[in-house]
Design a protein around this motif. Sequence first.
Motif, PDB file in Angstrom:
ATOM      1  N   MET A 215      50.077  24.998  17.840  1.00 16.06           N
ATOM      2  CA  MET A 215      48.865  24.391  18.842  1.00 16.06           C
ATOM      3  C   MET A 215      48.041  25.303  17.335  1.00 16.06           C
ATOM      4  SD  MET A 215      46.420  24.004  21.054  1.00 16.06           S
ATOM      5  CE  MET A 215      47.655  23.434  22.562  1.00 16.06           C
ATOM      6  N   GLN A 216      46.970  24.645  16.836  1.00 18.06           N
ATOM      7  CA  GLN A 216      46.675  24.502  15.938  1.00 18.06           C
ATOM      8  C   GLN A 216      45.207  25.591  16.587  1.00 18.06           C
ATOM      9  OE1 GLN A 216      46.567  20.687  14.748  1.00 18.06           O
ATOM     10  NE2 GLN A 216      47.370  21.207  12.684  1.00 18.06           N
ATOM     11  N   GLN A 217      44.823  26.648  15.706  1.00 17.58           N
ATOM     12  CA  GLN A 217      43.359  27.333  16.006  1.00 17.58           C
ATOM     13  C   GLN A 217      41.777  26.956  15.383  1.00 17.58           C
ATOM     14  OE1 GLN A 217      43.345  29.126  18.875  1.00 17.58           O
ATOM     15  NE2 GLN A 217      45.677  28.611  19.442  1.00 17.58           N
ATOM     16  N   ILE A 218      41.046  26.449  15.880  1.00 15.90           N
ATOM     17  CA  ILE A 218      40.269  26.786  14.869  1.00 15.90           C
ATOM     18  C   ILE A 218      38.901  27.324  15.381  1.00 15.90           C
ATOM     19  CG2 ILE A 218      40.776  24.710  13.654  1.00 15.90           C
ATOM     20  CD1 ILE A 218      38.662  22.729  15.701  1.00 15.90           C
ATOM     21  N   LYS A 219      38.090  27.706  14.539  1.00 17.45           N
ATOM     22  CA  LYS A 219      36.862  28.363  14.980  1.00 17.45           C
ATOM     23  C   LYS A 219      35.836  27.863  14.671  1.00 17.45           C
ATOM     24  CE  LYS A 219      34.142  33.079  14.987  1.00 17.45           C
ATOM     25  NZ  LYS A 219      32.985  32.255  14.776  1.00 17.45           N
ATOM     26  N   ILE A 220      34.281  26.934  15.631  1.00 11.90           N
ATOM     27  CA  ILE A 220      33.275  26.985  15.623  1.00 11.90           C
ATOM     28  C   ILE A 220      31.988  27.545  15.763  1.00 11.90           C
ATOM     29  CG2 ILE A 220      32.160  24.409  16.402  1.00 11.90           C
ATOM     30  CD1 ILE A 220      34.840  23.488  17.007  1.00 11.90           C
ATOM     31  N   ASP A 221      31.737  27.170  14.900  1.00 10.99           N
ATOM     32  CA  ASP A 221      30.069  28.146  15.066  1.00 10.99           C
ATOM     33  C   ASP A 221      29.469  27.195  15.047  1.00 10.99           C
ATOM     34  OD1 ASP A 221      30.395  30.881  14.520  1.00 10.99           O
ATOM     35  OD2 ASP A 221      31.822  31.053  13.292  1.00 10.99           O
ATOM     36  N   LEU A 222      28.960  27.101  16.074  1.00  8.07           N
ATOM     37  CA  LEU A 222      27.210  26.230  17.168  1.00  8.07           C
ATOM     38  C   LEU A 222      25.971  26.414  16.730  1.00  8.07           C
ATOM     39  CD1 LEU A 222      28.110  23.732  19.361  1.00  8.07           C
ATOM     40  CD2 LEU A 222      26.192  23.891  18.422  1.00  8.07           C
ATOM     41  N   VAL A 223      25.304  26.654  16.072  1.00  8.16           N
ATOM     42  CA  VAL A 223      24.143  26.659  15.355  1.00  8.16           C
ATOM     43  C   VAL A 223      23.498  24.883  16.468  1.00  8.16           C
ATOM     44  CG1 VAL A 223      21.879  26.939  13.766  1.00  8.16           C
ATOM     45  CG2 VAL A 223      24.805  27.756  12.844  1.00  8.16           C
ATOM     46  N   SER A 224      22.158  26.020  17.048  1.00  9.94           N
ATOM     47  CA  SER A 224      21.773  25.021  17.842  1.00  9.94           C
ATOM     48  C   SER A 224      20.510  25.441  18.783  1.00  9.94           C
ATOM     49  CB  SER A 224      22.204  24.573  19.213  1.00  9.94           C
ATOM     50  OG  SER A 224      22.727  25.305  20.267  1.00  9.94           O
ATOM     51  N   ASP A 225      19.510  25.033  18.751  1.00  9.63           N
ATOM     52  CA  ASP A 225      18.606  25.445  19.298  1.00  9.63           C
ATOM     53  C   ASP A 225      18.631  24.768  20.553  1.00  9.63           C
ATOM     54  OD1 ASP A 225      16.084  25.730  20.574  1.00  9.63           O
ATOM     55  OD2 ASP A 225      14.987  24.820  19.148  1.00  9.63           O
ATOM     56  N   ILE A 226      18.107  25.584  21.629  1.00 10.71           N
ATOM     57  CA  ILE A 226      17.470  24.838  23.367  1.00 10.71           C
ATOM     58  C   ILE A 226      16.783  23.931  23.260  1.00 10.71           C
ATOM     59  CG2 ILE A 226      16.755  25.347  25.600  1.00 10.71           C
ATOM     60  CD1 ILE A 226      18.267  27.698  23.600  1.00 10.71           C
ATOM     61  N   ALA A 227      15.798  23.660  22.592  1.00 15.51           N
ATOM     62  CA  ALA A 227      14.875  22.254  22.680  1.00 15.51           C
ATOM     63  C   ALA A 227      14.751  20.772  21.559  1.00 15.51           C
ATOM     64  CB  ALA A 227      13.033  22.512  21.854  1.00 15.51           C
ATOM     65  N   CYS A 228      16.489  21.278  21.421  1.00 18.14           N
ATOM     66  CA  CYS A 228      17.560  20.518  20.890  1.00 18.14           C
ATOM     67  C   CYS A 228      17.564  18.904  21.053  1.00 18.14           C
ATOM     68  CB  CYS A 228      17.683  20.483  19.488  1.00 18.14           C
ATOM     69  SG  CYS A 228      18.602  19.480  18.456  1.00 18.14           S
ATOM     70  N   PRO A 229      17.207  18.144  21.482  1.00 19.59           N
ATOM     71  CA  PRO A 229      18.172  16.768  22.368  1.00 19.59           C
ATOM     72  C   PRO A 229      19.486  16.727  21.806  1.00 19.59           C
ATOM     73  CG  PRO A 229      15.604  15.912  21.319  1.00 19.59           C
ATOM     74  CD  PRO A 229      15.433  17.252  21.184  1.00 19.59           C
ATOM     75  N   TRP A 230      19.222  16.429  19.993  1.00 18.00           N
ATOM     76  CA  TRP A 230      20.708  16.487  19.391  1.00 18.00           C
ATOM     77  C   TRP A 230      21.529  17.383  19.728  1.00 18.00           C
ATOM     78  CZ3 TRP A 230      21.855  11.205  18.638  1.00 18.00           C
ATOM     79  CH2 TRP A 230      21.332  10.730  18.544  1.00 18.00           C
TER      80      TRP A 230
ATOM     81  N   SER B  96      18.737  23.648   7.605  1.00 18.99           N
ATOM     82  CA  SER B  96      17.331  23.254   8.307  1.00 18.99           C
ATOM     83  C   SER B  96      17.562  22.914   9.497  1.00 18.99           C
ATOM     84  CB  SER B  96      17.083  23.404   6.660  1.00 18.99           C
ATOM     85  OG  SER B  96      16.985  21.725   6.584  1.00 18.99           O
ATOM     86  N   SER B  97      18.275  21.987   9.448  1.00 18.24           N
ATOM     87  CA  SER B  97      18.172  21.638  10.502  1.00 18.24           C
ATOM     88  C   SER B  97      19.767  21.817  11.914  1.00 18.24           C
ATOM     89  CB  SER B  97      18.375  19.985  10.133  1.00 18.24           C
ATOM     90  OG  SER B  97      19.212  19.302  10.091  1.00 18.24           O
ATOM     91  N   VAL B  98      19.556  21.155  13.182  1.00 22.46           N
ATOM     92  CA  VAL B  98      20.331  21.219  14.166  1.00 22.46           C
ATOM     93  C   VAL B  98      20.405  19.830  14.531  1.00 22.46           C
ATOM     94  CG1 VAL B  98      20.075  24.219  14.075  1.00 22.46           C
ATOM     95  CG2 VAL B  98      19.034  22.867  15.120  1.00 22.46           C
ATOM     96  N   PRO B  99      22.227  20.073  15.293  1.00 24.39           N
ATOM     97  CA  PRO B  99      23.088  20.678  15.067  1.00 24.39           C
ATOM     98  C   PRO B  99      23.600  21.025  13.973  1.00 24.39           C
ATOM     99  CG  PRO B  99      23.831  18.918  15.995  1.00 24.39           C
ATOM    100  CD  PRO B  99      22.449  18.395  15.923  1.00 24.39           C
ATOM    101  N   ALA B 100      24.472  22.524  13.261  1.00 22.70           N
ATOM    102  CA  ALA B 100      25.088  22.366  12.335  1.00 22.70           C
ATOM    103  C   ALA B 100      26.759  22.739  13.149  1.00 22.70           C
ATOM    104  CB  ALA B 100      24.392  23.499  11.843  1.00 22.70           C
ATOM    105  N   PHE B 101      28.111  22.440  13.117  1.00 23.01           N
ATOM    106  CA  PHE B 101      28.998  22.892  13.631  1.00 23.01           C
ATOM    107  C   PHE B 101      29.455  23.487  12.039  1.00 23.01           C
ATOM    108  CE2 PHE B 101      27.927  19.089  16.145  1.00 23.01           C
ATOM    109  CZ  PHE B 101      28.013  19.887  16.957  1.00 23.01           C
ATOM    110  N   VAL B 102      29.698  25.360  12.005  1.00 23.98           N
ATOM    111  CA  VAL B 102      30.033  25.185  10.484  1.00 23.98           C
ATOM    112  C   VAL B 102      31.712  25.596  11.465  1.00 23.98           C
ATOM    113  CG1 VAL B 102      30.366  27.142   9.324  1.00 23.98           C
ATOM    114  CG2 VAL B 102      28.390  26.691   9.925  1.00 23.98           C
ATOM    115  N   ILE B 103      32.915  25.382  10.994  1.00 27.76           N
ATOM    116  CA  ILE B 103      33.706  25.494  10.883  1.00 27.76           C
ATOM    117  C   ILE B 103      35.242  26.033  10.176  1.00 27.76           C
ATOM    118  CG2 ILE B 103      36.347  23.598  11.838  1.00 27.76           C
ATOM    119  CD1 ILE B 103      33.166  23.111  12.832  1.00 27.76           C
ATOM    120  N   ASN B 104      35.281  27.689  10.698  1.00 27.74           N
ATOM    121  CA  ASN B 104      36.834  28.344  10.349  1.00 27.74           C
ATOM    122  C   ASN B 104      35.859  28.620   9.095  1.00 27.74           C
ATOM    123  OD1 ASN B 104      38.430  27.566  11.972  1.00 27.74           O
ATOM    124  ND2 ASN B 104      39.519  26.133  10.401  1.00 27.74           N
TER     125      ASN B 104
END
Length: 215
Positions: free
Chosen positions: A1-16, A180-188
């Motif tokens: 099993m390969q492990q990755i970490k995802i830091d998900l930058v987002s806002d509740i008010a952002c539909p995307w 400066s925009s979301v969503p943004a996914f920062v991987i590992n």
Amino acid sequence: MQQIKIDLVSDIACPWCAIGFARLEKALKSLPDINATIEWHAFELNPDKNMSKEPILPALSRKYGRPEAEMRAAQENMIRIATELGLNFSKMQQRFTCNTFDAHRLVKWADTQHKATAMKQALFNAYFGEAADVSNHEVLMQCAQSTGLDKDAAAKVLATNEYADIVDADIAKYQHAGISSVPAFVINNKYLISGAQEPSQLAAALQQIAGEASA
């Protein structure tokens, strides 16, 4: 099993952001050999805590300098995409602008009880599905209760500035990193995927990153 970490930058008010997470879930389901740890991070589309609430369509029209009809068409497209993903966006065009700082604080509190994702999804549902005011403490407490969290405990958090420093640090960190925009996914802590990419694109990127990490 390969492990990755995802830091998900987002806002509740952002539909995307809601769409992006649903697409991420779909991508991860297609990758059974990858185990992803997801951590939510705050971003504010409307950082003014004293902002006056305004119907979403004229607010977006003014913000982007485009006709209200164009904003409505864009929203209808997002509703279609969200519905296909099983999300409730039924009152998306009836919502009002609002500040989400306290909602982010409650997500941080929920995270201490391993409920951050459930809390985030409850907030998305409240805002886009019910056009609820997610700056309102009663709404926030109801969202907490819907995820199985203690409503009175949520009320105590909201009555203080608890977790405010963590939310502020989140926002500052990712702004400093150039997001400066979301969503943004920062991987590992190394790779950035911007925007609500299609599940197939996300899956391909995650598979490549996981492969590089295991190598």
